[in-house]
Design a protein around this motif. Structure first.
Motif, short mmCIF file in Angstrom:
data_model
loop_
_atom_site.label_atom_id
_atom_site.label_comp_id
_atom_site.label_asym_id
_atom_site.label_seq_id
_atom_site.Cartn_x
_atom_site.Cartn_y
_atom_site.Cartn_z
N ARG A 29 88.52 -36.08 10.75
CA ARG A 29 88.01 -34.72 10.63
C ARG A 29 87.65 -34.13 11.99
O ARG A 29 86.59 -33.53 12.15
CB ARG A 29 86.80 -34.65 9.68
CG ARG A 29 87.08 -35.00 8.24
CD ARG A 29 87.58 -33.81 7.42
NE ARG A 29 88.74 -33.13 7.99
CZ ARG A 29 90.00 -33.56 7.85
NH1 ARG A 29 90.26 -34.64 7.17
NH2 ARG A 29 90.99 -32.90 8.40
N LYS A 42 84.57 -31.53 12.11
CA LYS A 42 83.19 -31.80 12.51
C LYS A 42 82.96 -31.60 14.01
O LYS A 42 81.82 -31.45 14.44
CB LYS A 42 82.79 -33.22 12.13
CG LYS A 42 83.59 -34.31 12.85
CD LYS A 42 83.19 -35.68 12.36
CE LYS A 42 83.95 -36.79 13.08
NZ LYS A 42 83.60 -38.13 12.58
N GLY A 59 80.76 -29.89 5.35
CA GLY A 59 81.52 -30.83 6.18
C GLY A 59 80.66 -31.66 7.12
O GLY A 59 81.17 -32.60 7.73
N TYR A 62 80.71 -35.52 7.16
CA TYR A 62 81.72 -36.34 7.83
C TYR A 62 81.20 -36.95 9.13
O TYR A 62 81.92 -37.73 9.77
CB TYR A 62 82.98 -35.50 8.11
CG TYR A 62 83.70 -35.07 6.86
CD1 TYR A 62 84.09 -36.00 5.90
CD2 TYR A 62 83.99 -33.73 6.62
CE1 TYR A 62 84.75 -35.61 4.74
CE2 TYR A 62 84.65 -33.32 5.47
CZ TYR A 62 85.03 -34.27 4.54
OH TYR A 62 85.69 -33.87 3.39
N HIS A 63 79.99 -36.59 9.55
CA HIS A 63 79.38 -37.26 10.71
C HIS A 63 79.00 -38.68 10.31
O HIS A 63 78.13 -38.90 9.47
CB HIS A 63 78.13 -36.51 11.17
CG HIS A 63 78.41 -35.23 11.88
ND1 HIS A 63 79.21 -35.16 13.00
CD2 HIS A 63 78.01 -33.96 11.63
CE1 HIS A 63 79.29 -33.90 13.42
NE2 HIS A 63 78.57 -33.15 12.60
N GLU A 64 79.65 -39.67 10.93
CA GLU A 64 79.36 -41.06 10.61
C GLU A 64 78.25 -41.63 11.48
O GLU A 64 77.61 -42.60 11.14
CB GLU A 64 80.64 -41.89 10.78
CG GLU A 64 81.75 -41.44 9.83
CD GLU A 64 83.05 -42.15 10.12
OE1 GLU A 64 83.14 -42.81 11.18
OE2 GLU A 64 83.98 -42.03 9.31
N PRO A 139 85.14 -34.98 -1.69
CA PRO A 139 85.26 -34.82 -0.22
C PRO A 139 85.93 -35.99 0.49
O PRO A 139 86.33 -35.83 1.65
CB PRO A 139 83.80 -34.68 0.23
CG PRO A 139 83.00 -35.33 -0.82
CD PRO A 139 83.72 -35.06 -2.11
N GLN A 140 86.07 -37.14 -0.16
CA GLN A 140 86.75 -38.28 0.45
C GLN A 140 88.07 -38.59 -0.24
O GLN A 140 88.71 -39.59 0.07
CB GLN A 140 85.85 -39.53 0.40
CG GLN A 140 84.47 -39.35 1.00
CD GLN A 140 84.51 -39.12 2.51
OE1 GLN A 140 85.54 -39.32 3.17
NE2 GLN A 140 83.39 -38.68 3.06
#
Length: 265
Positions: A29, A42, A59, A62-64, A139-140
Motif C-alpha cells: 500500500r 499509506k 487506510g 495499513y500502517h504495520e 480491507p485485506q
C-alpha cells in the motif's frame, strides 16, 4: 496520432517489461492509484490526493509499524511536507503537515485514526474546516469496497461543500485494479455541480518496482465546462522500494510532479 504514440508508447513498453518480471511486493500500500477510496496509499495519504473526497482515512490501518514520509510537489509554486504514521494489526494513526512556497500561503496540519474489526475498517480524518469519514470493507481481501464522506465547512454561512466517494478494488498479487468515483454538492444552491469524477486505475508490482496507471474523467457535465478532465486525462506513478523504504514519483497526479520518500522503522 504521432503525439499520442509518443506520450503512451513508453507506458506500454513499461507494461510489457512488468509482465516478464517476477512478483514479490515490498512495502504494501505504498503507491497511489485512482482516487484512493478503495486502495489508499499509506505513504502520502494525508497530503496527495485526486478526486473530490481525498483518500480514504480508513487506510491508516495499513500502517504495520512506524512510517515516516517526506513529500514535495511542483506546479508553478513548490510544496513540501511530511507525514508520520503508526499502527498494529487492527489500528492506525497518522499525522502530517504540508505547505506551499507562495506569498501568504499557510501550512496545513492533518490527522487521521482508524480501526479494523469484523471484516471492515473505519477511519476519521481532520484538518482545519475539513473532516472525513471513511469505510473499507474486506480491507485485506481480494475484493474490496471503499466509501468516503467529506465535509468542507469554511468560515461563514451558506458555503459548505459535501463530497461523497465510492470505490471497488481487486487485489491479486502483482496486479491490482481500482475504480473510484466521487461527487460533491454545494450548500449554496447557486453553485450546482452534478458531475461525477470517475477514475479507473491499475497497479502493477515487481520485486523492486511498482507502476500505477490511471485515467480520470468528469461525466454528467451539465454545466458544459470544457476542461481537460472532462475530455479525459492520464496520470501515472512509479515506485521503487523494499520492505523498509520506498520512493514514489507521480506525474500529472496531485500536481505536475509529486515525490514521496518513506522509511519504515
Amino acid at each position: 496520432m504521432l503525439k499520442t504514440f509518443i506520450r503512451t508508447g513508453p507506458i506500454f513498453l513499461i507494461i510489457s517489461i512488468f509482465s516478464s518480471l517476477s512478483w514479490a511486493q515490498g512495502m504494501p500500500r505504498s503507491l497511489a492509484t485512482s482516487q484512493g477510496i478503495s486502495l489508499p496509499a499509506k505513504t502520502s495519504m494525508l497530503s496527495f490526493s485526486s478526486g473530490y473526497t481525498g483518500n480514504n482515512p480508513a487506510g491508516v490501518i495499513y500502517h504495520e509499524n512506524v512510517l515516516l514520509s517526506l513529500l514535495a510537489d511542483q506546479n508553478g509554486s513548490n510544496g513540501y511536507g511530511a507525514e508520520i504514521g503508526a499502527g498494529g494489526a487492527s489500528w492506525g494513526l497518522s499525522a502530517g503537515y504540508y505547505k506551499r512556497s507562495c506569498t501568504n500561503c499557510e501550512g496545513t496540519g492533518r490527522g487521521a485514526a482508524g480501526i479494523a474489526f469484523g471484516g471492515m475498517a473505519i477511519g476519521l480524518q481532520f484538518e482545519e474546516n475539513i473532516s472525513s469519514l471513511g469505510l473499507l470493507f474486506n480491507p485485506q481481501g481480494t475484493h474490496r469496497l471503499g466509501l468516503v464522506g467529506q465535509l468542507n465547512d469554511p468560515t461563514g454561512s451558506d458555503n459548505n461543500i459535501t463530497a461523497l466517494g465510492v470505490g471497488y478494488a481487486y487485489v491479486n498479487g502483482a496486479f491490482e485494479f481500482s475504480l473510484d468515483a466521487s461527487t460533491r454538492t454545494f450548500e449554496n444552491t447557486a453553485n450546482k455541480d452534478d458531475r461525477i469524477f470517475l477514475s479507473p486505475g491499475v497497479l502493477l508490482h515487481s520485486e523492486l518496482v511498482s507502476l500505477s496507471l490511471n485515467y480520470e474523467r468528469l461525466i454528467n457535465d451539465t454545466n458544459e465546462q470544457n476542461t481537460n478532465e472532462e475530455n479525459g486525462d492520464l496520470w501515472f506513478g512509479l515506485g521503487i522500494g523494499k520492505n523498509t523504504w520506498h520512493l514514489a514519483a507521480y506525474f500529472d497526479y496531485y500536481n505536475e510532479l509529486a515525490l514521496s520518500f518513506s522509511l519504515s522503522f
